[in-house]
Design an enzyme around this catalytic site. Structure first.
Site, mmCIF file in Angstrom:
data_model
loop_
_atom_site.group_PDB
_atom_site.id
_atom_site.type_symbol
_atom_site.label_atom_id
_atom_site.label_comp_id
_atom_site.label_asym_id
_atom_site.label_seq_id
_atom_site.Cartn_x
_atom_site.Cartn_y
_atom_site.Cartn_z
ATOM 1 N N LYS A 105 0.862 -1.194 0.000
ATOM 2 C CA LYS A 105 0.000 0.000 0.000
ATOM 3 C C LYS A 105 0.889 1.232 0.000
ATOM 4 C CE LYS A 105 -4.466 0.859 0.227
ATOM 5 N NZ LYS A 105 -5.521 -0.103 -0.142
HETATM 6 N N1 GLU Z 1 -7.040 0.164 -3.441
HETATM 7 C C1 GLU Z 1 -7.809 -0.998 -3.741
HETATM 8 C C2 GLU Z 1 -7.905 -1.900 -2.536
HETATM 9 O O1 GLU Z 1 -7.782 -1.476 -1.417
HETATM 10 C C3 GLU Z 1 -7.314 -1.706 -5.006
HETATM 11 C C4 GLU Z 1 -5.920 -2.219 -4.962
HETATM 12 C C5 GLU Z 1 -5.409 -2.725 -6.288
HETATM 13 O O2 GLU Z 1 -6.175 -2.816 -7.219
HETATM 14 O O3 GLU Z 1 -4.218 -3.039 -6.364
HETATM 15 O O4 GLU Z 1 -8.197 -3.070 -2.644
#
Ligand code: GLU
Length: 419
Positions: A105
């Site tokens: 993240k």
């Molecule tokens: N931000 C989204 C999540 O929390 C998508 C993450 C992604 O597609 O890599 O799942």
């Protein structure tokens, strides 16, 4: 700095599962840590000539099952503690739906409402360059999250491509369609929320037309969830965003609200009005007598302070970490069912996986193909989680975390610890 202790919450969930499944303590010890944490400062020349400095992070929790995957958020409350928790949840999310990714993240501490678009673009490019040493199509693939979107992904893709000297499509997912994005990606998280809700209603033998829903958050996740649930026949009685909560017990005009947000300032519902619609307090939305509550905003929205007041029969977590462990225990005791974030909002990363595959192959699927494959993945994951929860009489979160942790642990056992 421990700002809000979200990582502690993620650790508590891991520890609970580890204890219950008697996880190998060596594996458990490794999984309690993030593999890599990078904190960067991003100086940005603002439009008035001033230089502002924004702090950002990229954290990789585990690459045991494949390249790390996870979004980047821009928010004033971002902290490394939060980003670590979100990275760990991405590991479980990718594992529970069985796609070949680990978890990561990113986040920048910034209030985007105070910045002009050009300033956000410069910040994005600077942040990208700062985290370039650890991201890459085979290492760590960012995506959109809170306050970032296809446009932001385009800037990241372009920045990396400029350094590479060639177009690098597979460096990010959530790109726009003209830039190698996938059909259906924008709607994928909300579609996953809808699919999870439908699976639950099926098991409860409740018709969607007899189902009332309240949605907290009207961003990419909340608005699409509301729209698709509405299309399935559910009555959406309340939605909220930063401008407040909008309520109509007879059902809200979701399409009109979506259209309103498309052109409103900061794309919020501020000023929206229609027959039968009244404004209620954000806190009241959580206490409405509805069948389904979808928290689709930020972490820690349902806590021990308001958990007793939740009347919904089921909570479908569109956001990451909206329910604290204490609150979940209270609601479970009260007979509520929580479909956990790592399952409920996994649609986004599932279609991100499809986008990555399409970007690598430079061969693109149509939307039907994407939605069909997404449904297959979600229905199977829901079934795995539901069956385990029924069999062992445990909460869906514990079942989902167990499946995920076991898959990651298995990969770690097969790989062994380097060197
Ligand atoms: N931000 C989204 C999540 O929390 C998508 C993450 C992604 O597609 O890599 O799942």
């Amino acid at each position: 700095m421990m700002k809000n202790g979200v990582f502690d919450m993620a650790l508590e969930q891991l520890d609970t599962t580890a204890k219950r499944i008697k996880l190998n303590p060596n594996i458990h010890r490794v999984l309690r840590h993030c593999e890599k944490e990078l904190t960067v400062s991003c100086p940005v020349v603002m439009n008035d000539g001033r230089i502002e400095v924004f702090e950002g992070h990229r954290v990789q929790h585990s690459s045991a099952r494949g390249p790390c995957k996870g979004g980047i958020r821009f928010h004033q409350d971002v902290s490394v503690d939060e980003v670590k928790a979100l990275a760990m949840w991405m590991t479980w999310k990718c594992a529970v739906v069985n796609i070949p990714f680990g978890g990561a993240k990113g986040g920048v501490q910034v209030d985007v409402t105070k910045l002009e678009k050009e300033e956000i673009r410069r910040l994005t490019r600077r942040f990208t360059v700062n985290i370039m040493p650890i991201i890459g199509p085979r290492h760590d693939i960012p995506a959109p999250d809170v306050n970032t979107n296809a446009e932001t992904m385009g800037w990241i893709m372009d920045t990396v491509s400029m350094y590479q000297g060639s177009t690098v499509l597979d460096i990010v997912t959530g790109k726009s369609l003209d830039l190698g994005g996938s059909a259906g990606r924008k709607e994928a998280t909300g579609r996953g929320v809808m699919l999870n809700t439908m699976e639950l209603l099926k098991r409860w033998q409740i018709d969607p037309s007899k189902t009332s829903v309240a949605v907290q958050g009207f961003g990419n996740v909340g608005s699409v969830s509301a729209d698709l649930l509405h299309k399935e026949g559910c009555r959406i009685v309340a939605v909220s965003d930063v401008s407040g909560a909008y309520y109509n017990p007879a059902g809200l005009p979701i399409r009109d609200m979506l259209e309103y947000c498309a052109t409103s300032k900061n794309n919020t519902l501020e000023g929206f009005d229609a027959a039968g619609v009244s404004k209620i307090k954000n806190a009241e939305l959580f206490e409405l007598d509805v069948d389904i509550l979808v928290p689709a905003a930020l972490e820690k929205q349902i806590t021990k302070e308001n958990a007793e007041k939740v009347k919904a029969r089921a909570i479908i977590e569109g956001a990451n970490g909206p329910t604290t462990p204490e609150a979940e225990r209270i609601m479970t005791k009260n007979g509520k069912v929580v479909v956990p974030d790592i399952l409920a909002n996994s649609g986004g990363v599932v279609v991100s996986y499809f986008e990555w595959v399409q970007s690598i192959q430079s061969f693109f699927w149509d939307e039907n193909e994407v939605n069909k494959n997404l449904k297959k993945v979600i229905v199977r994951a829901f079934e795995d989680v539901w069956n385990l929860a029924q069999r062992d009489k445990i909460m869906l979160r514990d079942a989902a975390t167990q499946i995920a942790v076991q898959r990651v642990a298995q990969a770690m056992e097969y790989r062994g610890i380097f060197p």
